[in-house]
Design a protein around this motif. Structure first.
Motif, PDB file in Angstrom:
ATOM      1  N   PRO A  89       0.765  -1.214  -0.150  1.00  0.00           N
ATOM      2  CA  PRO A  89      -0.146  -0.058   0.079  1.00  0.00           C
ATOM      3  C   PRO A  89       0.880   1.330  -0.089  1.00  0.00           C
ATOM      4  CG  PRO A  89      -0.132  -1.184   2.288  1.00  0.00           C
ATOM      5  CD  PRO A  89       0.812  -1.919   1.215  1.00  0.00           C
ATOM      6  N   ALA A  90       0.501   2.314  -0.724  1.00  0.00           N
ATOM      7  CA  ALA A  90       1.244   3.630  -0.645  1.00  0.00           C
ATOM      8  C   ALA A  90       1.476   4.209   0.645  1.00  0.00           C
ATOM      9  CB  ALA A  90       0.309   4.516  -1.518  1.00  0.00           C
ATOM     10  N   SER A  91       2.496   4.715   1.044  1.00  0.00           N
ATOM     11  CA  SER A  91       2.802   5.200   2.275  1.00  0.00           C
ATOM     12  C   SER A  91       1.877   6.470   2.276  1.00  0.00           C
ATOM     13  CB  SER A  91       4.157   5.677   2.304  1.00  0.00           C
ATOM     14  OG  SER A  91       4.309   6.612   3.391  1.00  0.00           O
ATOM     15  N   PRO A  92       1.257   6.960   3.463  1.00  0.00           N
ATOM     16  CA  PRO A  92       0.566   8.131   3.392  1.00  0.00           C
ATOM     17  C   PRO A  92       1.194   9.342   3.281  1.00  0.00           C
ATOM     18  CG  PRO A  92       0.955   7.252   5.644  1.00  0.00           C
ATOM     19  CD  PRO A  92       1.372   6.341   4.583  1.00  0.00           C
ATOM     20  N   ARG A  93       2.524   9.231   3.278  1.00  0.00           N
ATOM     21  CA  ARG A  93       3.460  10.529   2.892  1.00  0.00           C
ATOM     22  C   ARG A  93       3.921  10.474   1.447  1.00  0.00           C
ATOM     23  NH1 ARG A  93       5.634  12.887   7.868  1.00  0.00           N
ATOM     24  NH2 ARG A  93       6.792  14.278   6.212  1.00  0.00           N
ATOM     25  N   SER A  94       3.466   9.381   0.708  1.00  0.00           N
ATOM     26  CA  SER A  94       4.010   9.388  -0.843  1.00  0.00           C
ATOM     27  C   SER A  94       3.294  10.461  -1.659  1.00  0.00           C
ATOM     28  CB  SER A  94       3.965   8.120  -1.430  1.00  0.00           C
ATOM     29  OG  SER A  94       2.621   7.765  -1.494  1.00  0.00           O
ATOM     30  N   ARG A  95       3.886  10.728  -2.694  1.00  0.00           N
ATOM     31  CA  ARG A  95       3.064  11.651  -3.934  1.00  0.00           C
ATOM     32  C   ARG A  95       1.780  11.147  -4.102  1.00  0.00           C
ATOM     33  NH1 ARG A  95       7.652  14.207  -7.674  1.00  0.00           N
ATOM     34  NH2 ARG A  95       8.481  15.307  -6.217  1.00  0.00           N
ATOM     35  N   LYS A  96       1.910   9.742  -4.455  1.00  0.00           N
ATOM     36  CA  LYS A  96       0.606   9.165  -5.151  1.00  0.00           C
ATOM     37  C   LYS A  96      -0.460   9.032  -4.108  1.00  0.00           C
ATOM     38  CE  LYS A  96      -0.686   4.452  -7.097  1.00  0.00           C
ATOM     39  NZ  LYS A  96      -0.084   3.330  -7.339  1.00  0.00           N
ATOM     40  N   ALA A  97      -0.230   8.767  -2.694  1.00  0.00           N
ATOM     41  CA  ALA A  97      -1.302   8.807  -1.706  1.00  0.00           C
ATOM     42  C   ALA A  97      -1.688  10.021  -1.467  1.00  0.00           C
ATOM     43  CB  ALA A  97      -0.611   8.524  -0.497  1.00  0.00           C
ATOM     44  N   ARG A  98      -0.924  11.362  -1.390  1.00  0.00           N
ATOM     45  CA  ARG A  98      -1.488  12.741  -1.473  1.00  0.00           C
ATOM     46  C   ARG A  98      -2.100  13.094  -2.675  1.00  0.00           C
ATOM     47  NH1 ARG A  98       3.866  13.836   0.103  1.00  0.00           N
ATOM     48  NH2 ARG A  98       4.163  15.021  -1.720  1.00  0.00           N
ATOM     49  N   ALA A  99      -1.943  12.644  -3.730  1.00  0.00           N
ATOM     50  CA  ALA A  99      -2.770  12.918  -5.113  1.00  0.00           C
ATOM     51  C   ALA A  99      -4.233  12.182  -4.967  1.00  0.00           C
ATOM     52  CB  ALA A  99      -1.900  12.526  -6.210  1.00  0.00           C
ATOM     53  N   GLU A 100      -4.022  11.117  -4.503  1.00  0.00           N
ATOM     54  CA  GLU A 100      -5.486  10.240  -4.284  1.00  0.00           C
ATOM     55  C   GLU A 100      -6.374  11.099  -3.548  1.00  0.00           C
ATOM     56  OE1 GLU A 100      -4.189   6.384  -3.558  1.00  0.00           O
ATOM     57  OE2 GLU A 100      -3.705   5.888  -5.725  1.00  0.00           O
ATOM     58  N   LYS A 101      -5.628  11.357  -2.142  1.00  0.00           N
ATOM     59  CA  LYS A 101      -6.621  11.994  -1.236  1.00  0.00           C
ATOM     60  C   LYS A 101      -6.980  13.250  -1.874  1.00  0.00           C
ATOM     61  CE  LYS A 101      -6.018  13.511   3.762  1.00  0.00           C
ATOM     62  NZ  LYS A 101      -5.129  13.669   4.687  1.00  0.00           N
ATOM     63  N   LYS A 102      -6.127  14.122  -2.187  1.00  0.00           N
ATOM     64  CA  LYS A 102      -6.495  15.424  -2.818  1.00  0.00           C
ATOM     65  C   LYS A 102      -7.673  15.334  -4.152  1.00  0.00           C
ATOM     66  CE  LYS A 102      -4.508  19.712  -4.787  1.00  0.00           C
ATOM     67  NZ  LYS A 102      -3.223  20.449  -5.047  1.00  0.00           N
ATOM     68  N   SER A 103      -7.374  14.413  -4.984  1.00  0.00           N
ATOM     69  CA  SER A 103      -8.598  14.103  -5.803  1.00  0.00           C
ATOM     70  C   SER A 103      -9.835  13.690  -5.456  1.00  0.00           C
ATOM     71  CB  SER A 103      -8.113  13.036  -6.865  1.00  0.00           C
ATOM     72  OG  SER A 103      -8.103  11.813  -6.438  1.00  0.00           O
ATOM     73  N   GLY A 104     -10.015  13.462  -4.357  1.00  0.00           N
ATOM     74  CA  GLY A 104     -11.092  12.866  -3.403  1.00  0.00           C
ATOM     75  C   GLY A 104     -12.037  13.993  -3.010  1.00  0.00           C
ATOM     76  N   LYS A 105     -11.561  15.145  -2.757  1.00  0.00           N
ATOM     77  CA  LYS A 105     -12.011  16.195  -2.295  1.00  0.00           C
ATOM     78  C   LYS A 105     -12.622  17.134  -3.028  1.00  0.00           C
ATOM     79  CE  LYS A 105      -8.528  17.077   1.672  1.00  0.00           C
ATOM     80  NZ  LYS A 105      -7.615  17.966   1.970  1.00  0.00           N
ATOM     81  N   LYS A 106     -13.751  17.706  -2.941  1.00  0.00           N
ATOM     82  CA  LYS A 106     -14.381  18.685  -3.582  1.00  0.00           C
ATOM     83  C   LYS A 106     -13.685  19.931  -4.072  1.00  0.00           C
ATOM     84  CE  LYS A 106     -19.119  16.757  -2.292  1.00  0.00           C
ATOM     85  NZ  LYS A 106     -20.291  17.430  -1.975  1.00  0.00           N
ATOM     86  N   LYS A 107     -13.736  20.220  -5.342  1.00  0.00           N
ATOM     87  CA  LYS A 107     -13.067  21.538  -5.603  1.00  0.00           C
ATOM     88  C   LYS A 107     -14.019  22.662  -5.521  1.00  0.00           C
ATOM     89  CE  LYS A 107      -9.904  19.114  -8.701  1.00  0.00           C
ATOM     90  NZ  LYS A 107      -9.289  19.065 -10.041  1.00  0.00           N
TER      91      LYS A 107
END
Length: 112
Positions: A89-107
């Motif tokens: 699983p992607a580390s919570p500090r990885s770029r991929k994890a942050r990008a996935e988390k960010k894409s889940g938020k509403k803009k």
């Protein structure tokens, strides 16, 4: 960091080359191991010789290390196709994890 020594390892000395430039932080691609020897005197002689003939910005130095004995004729059985390799699983500090988390938020819309 202190490490415990494994009985079948031997002390060795690596002759290391560092290509450095003015106002430059050394990067891994600018560091290379030229040779590994088992006697400090041999490493010291080589470093002195190389530093006398090195171009400007290049420095050779000695790094103490350990060398494990070579293991010959090791046969590794191939993995069966039934064994699946799970992706970590992607580390919570990885770029991929942050990008996935960010894409889940509403803009929010832009302010005018």
């Amino acid at each position: 960091m202190a490490t415990t020594r494994v009985p079948d390892q031997q002390d060795a000395y690596a002759v290391v080359r560092l290509d450095s430039f003015r106002n430059f932080t050394p990067r891994p691609e600018n560091v290379s191991v030229r040779r590994v020897v088992h006697h400090f005197a041999e490493a010291e002689l080589e470093v002195r010789h190389l530093n006398m003939t090195a171009p400007t910005g290049t420095v050779y130095f000695i790094q103490r290390t350990t060398v494990a004995p070579r293991i010959d004729a090791v046969v590794v059985a191939p993995l069966s196709p039934a064994v699946a390799i799970a992706e970590a699983p992607a580390s919570p500090r990885s770029r991929k994890a942050r990008a996935e988390k960010k894409s889940g938020k509403k803009k929010k819309g832009k302010r005018k």
